[in-house]
Scaffold this motif. Structure first.
Motif, PDB file in Angstrom:
ATOM      1  N   ILE A 103      47.861  39.647  45.748  1.00  7.19           N
ATOM      2  CA  ILE A 103      46.402  40.245  45.817  1.00  7.19           C
ATOM      3  C   ILE A 103      46.433  41.235  45.022  1.00  7.19           C
ATOM      4  O   ILE A 103      47.178  42.383  45.402  1.00  7.19           O
ATOM      5  CB  ILE A 103      45.914  40.287  47.304  1.00  7.19           C
ATOM      6  CG1 ILE A 103      46.208  38.970  48.061  1.00  7.19           C
ATOM      7  CG2 ILE A 103      44.667  40.747  47.331  1.00  7.19           C
ATOM      8  CD1 ILE A 103      45.122  37.886  47.600  1.00  7.19           C
TER       9      ILE A 103
ATOM     10  N   ILE B 249      38.833  43.816  47.973  1.00 12.10           N
ATOM     11  CA  ILE B 249      37.795  42.902  47.477  1.00 12.10           C
ATOM     12  C   ILE B 249      37.781  41.579  48.653  1.00 12.10           C
ATOM     13  O   ILE B 249      36.912  40.908  48.880  1.00 12.10           O
ATOM     14  CB  ILE B 249      38.127  42.577  46.074  1.00 12.10           C
ATOM     15  CG1 ILE B 249      37.784  43.652  45.137  1.00 12.10           C
ATOM     16  CG2 ILE B 249      37.533  41.110  45.482  1.00 12.10           C
ATOM     17  CD1 ILE B 249      38.449  43.300  43.739  1.00 12.10           C
TER      18      ILE B 249
ATOM     19  N   CYS C 292      34.954  39.195  50.645  1.00 11.71           N
ATOM     20  CA  CYS C 292      34.875  37.984  49.879  1.00 11.71           C
ATOM     21  C   CYS C 292      34.461  37.041  50.889  1.00 11.71           C
ATOM     22  O   CYS C 292      34.580  36.809  51.872  1.00 11.71           O
ATOM     23  CB  CYS C 292      36.000  37.544  49.279  1.00 11.71           C
ATOM     24  SG  CYS C 292      36.092  36.079  48.573  1.00 11.71           S
TER      25      CYS C 292
ATOM     26  N   PRO D 106      37.471  31.373  49.497  1.00 11.93           N
ATOM     27  CA  PRO D 106      37.808  30.122  48.946  1.00 11.93           C
ATOM     28  C   PRO D 106      39.175  29.599  48.960  1.00 11.93           C
ATOM     29  O   PRO D 106      39.594  28.606  48.792  1.00 11.93           O
ATOM     30  CB  PRO D 106      37.016  29.912  47.763  1.00 11.93           C
ATOM     31  CG  PRO D 106      36.717  31.293  47.402  1.00 11.93           C
ATOM     32  CD  PRO D 106      36.528  32.193  48.488  1.00 11.93           C
ATOM     33  N   CYS D 107      40.011  30.883  48.505  1.00 15.41           N
ATOM     34  CA  CYS D 107      41.338  30.549  48.362  1.00 15.41           C
ATOM     35  C   CYS D 107      42.186  29.831  49.406  1.00 15.41           C
ATOM     36  O   CYS D 107      43.087  29.191  49.354  1.00 15.41           O
ATOM     37  CB  CYS D 107      42.125  31.968  47.977  1.00 15.41           C
ATOM     38  SG  CYS D 107      42.124  33.060  49.248  1.00 15.41           S
TER      39      CYS D 107
ATOM     40  N   MET E  39      44.960  39.871  53.789  1.00 21.00           N
ATOM     41  CA  MET E  39      45.466  38.539  53.167  1.00 21.00           C
ATOM     42  C   MET E  39      46.799  38.297  53.290  1.00 21.00           C
ATOM     43  O   MET E  39      47.399  38.936  52.713  1.00 21.00           O
ATOM     44  CB  MET E  39      44.598  38.252  51.994  1.00 21.00           C
ATOM     45  CG  MET E  39      44.943  36.587  51.649  1.00 21.00           C
ATOM     46  SD  MET E  39      44.083  35.606  52.595  1.00 21.00           S
ATOM     47  CE  MET E  39      42.351  35.968  51.995  1.00 21.00           C
TER      48      MET E  39
ATOM     49  N   PRO F  25      36.555  34.020  43.100  1.00 24.66           N
ATOM     50  CA  PRO F  25      35.425  34.582  42.282  1.00 24.66           C
ATOM     51  C   PRO F  25      35.518  35.861  41.555  1.00 24.66           C
ATOM     52  O   PRO F  25      34.885  36.276  40.939  1.00 24.66           O
ATOM     53  CB  PRO F  25      34.245  34.419  43.434  1.00 24.66           C
ATOM     54  CG  PRO F  25      35.004  34.507  44.612  1.00 24.66           C
ATOM     55  CD  PRO F  25      36.373  34.158  44.474  1.00 24.66           C
ATOM     56  N   TYR F  26      36.618  36.682  41.971  1.00 23.17           N
ATOM     57  CA  TYR F  26      36.938  37.975  41.678  1.00 23.17           C
ATOM     58  C   TYR F  26      38.069  38.166  40.921  1.00 23.17           C
ATOM     59  O   TYR F  26      38.444  39.109  40.696  1.00 23.17           O
ATOM     60  CB  TYR F  26      36.765  39.030  42.906  1.00 23.17           C
ATOM     61  CG  TYR F  26      35.502  39.045  43.675  1.00 23.17           C
ATOM     62  CD1 TYR F  26      34.547  39.322  43.161  1.00 23.17           C
ATOM     63  CD2 TYR F  26      35.491  38.254  44.979  1.00 23.17           C
ATOM     64  CE1 TYR F  26      33.355  39.374  43.847  1.00 23.17           C
ATOM     65  CE2 TYR F  26      34.601  38.289  45.659  1.00 23.17           C
ATOM     66  CZ  TYR F  26      33.303  38.717  45.104  1.00 23.17           C
ATOM     67  OH  TYR F  26      32.073  38.701  45.916  1.00 23.17           O
TER      68      TYR F  26
ATOM     69  N   ASN G 187      41.104  38.081  41.596  1.00 25.70           N
ATOM     70  CA  ASN G 187      41.680  38.964  42.382  1.00 25.70           C
ATOM     71  C   ASN G 187      43.127  38.587  42.854  1.00 25.70           C
ATOM     72  O   ASN G 187      43.800  39.118  43.550  1.00 25.70           O
ATOM     73  CB  ASN G 187      41.094  39.087  43.690  1.00 25.70           C
ATOM     74  CG  ASN G 187      41.297  40.336  44.451  1.00 25.70           C
ATOM     75  OD1 ASN G 187      41.895  41.428  43.753  1.00 25.70           O
ATOM     76  ND2 ASN G 187      41.271  40.454  45.924  1.00 25.70           N
ATOM     77  N   ILE G 188      43.565  37.570  42.132  1.00 22.13           N
ATOM     78  CA  ILE G 188      44.952  37.042  42.362  1.00 22.13           C
ATOM     79  C   ILE G 188      45.776  37.356  40.947  1.00 22.13           C
ATOM     80  O   ILE G 188      45.556  36.886  40.015  1.00 22.13           O
ATOM     81  CB  ILE G 188      44.926  35.649  42.964  1.00 22.13           C
ATOM     82  CG1 ILE G 188      44.344  35.522  44.090  1.00 22.13           C
ATOM     83  CG2 ILE G 188      46.476  35.181  43.033  1.00 22.13           C
ATOM     84  CD1 ILE G 188      44.104  34.139  44.638  1.00 22.13           C
TER      85      ILE G 188
END
Ligand code: SF4
Ligand code: SF4
Length: 91
Positions: free
Chosen positions: A23, A28, A32, A36-37, A53, A71-72, A74-75
């Motif tokens: 992450i 974020i 979020c 969805p992840c 997370m 959506p960001y 962020n991974i």
């Protein structure tokens, strides 16, 4: 054969010191919507503990779905180094 049984047949070689999923910014994730992840990962790698997370990268199937649905962006996602990761020989 059920999908769970097939997944059980896979073999993994984990690179504990170099997680291939990270992450980027936990702040974020806190904001979020729906995260969805968690629901999109077929291997249940992502788990929200109410504060942060958890990423159980050891069970990753390397499908790339989480990278697409976040959506960001962020991974931080990369393939495991050679000889590490999932071995699909039995699955
Ligand atoms: S989808 Fe991306 S931003 Fe949202 S919780 Fe998952 S990793 Fe964090
Ligand atoms: S690449 Fe696929 S299996 Fe691995 S964490 Fe992402 S969604 Fe889950």
């Amino acid at each position: 054969m059920r999908i769970e049984d097939k997944l059980f047949l896979n073999r993994y070689r984990t690179d504990e010191e170099n997680p291939h999923l990270k992450i980027i910014n936990m702040e974020i994730c806190k904001k979020c919507k729906n995260r969805p992840c968690i629901n999109c990962c077929p291997a249940g790698v992502y788990e929200w503990d109410g504060e942060s997370m958890e990423v159980k990268f050891e069970g990753c199937l390397e499908c790339g779905t989480c990278r697409i649905v976040c959506p960001y962006q962020n991974i931080e996602w990369k393939y495991p180094k050679g000889n590490y990761g999932i071995l699909y020989k039995f699955g």
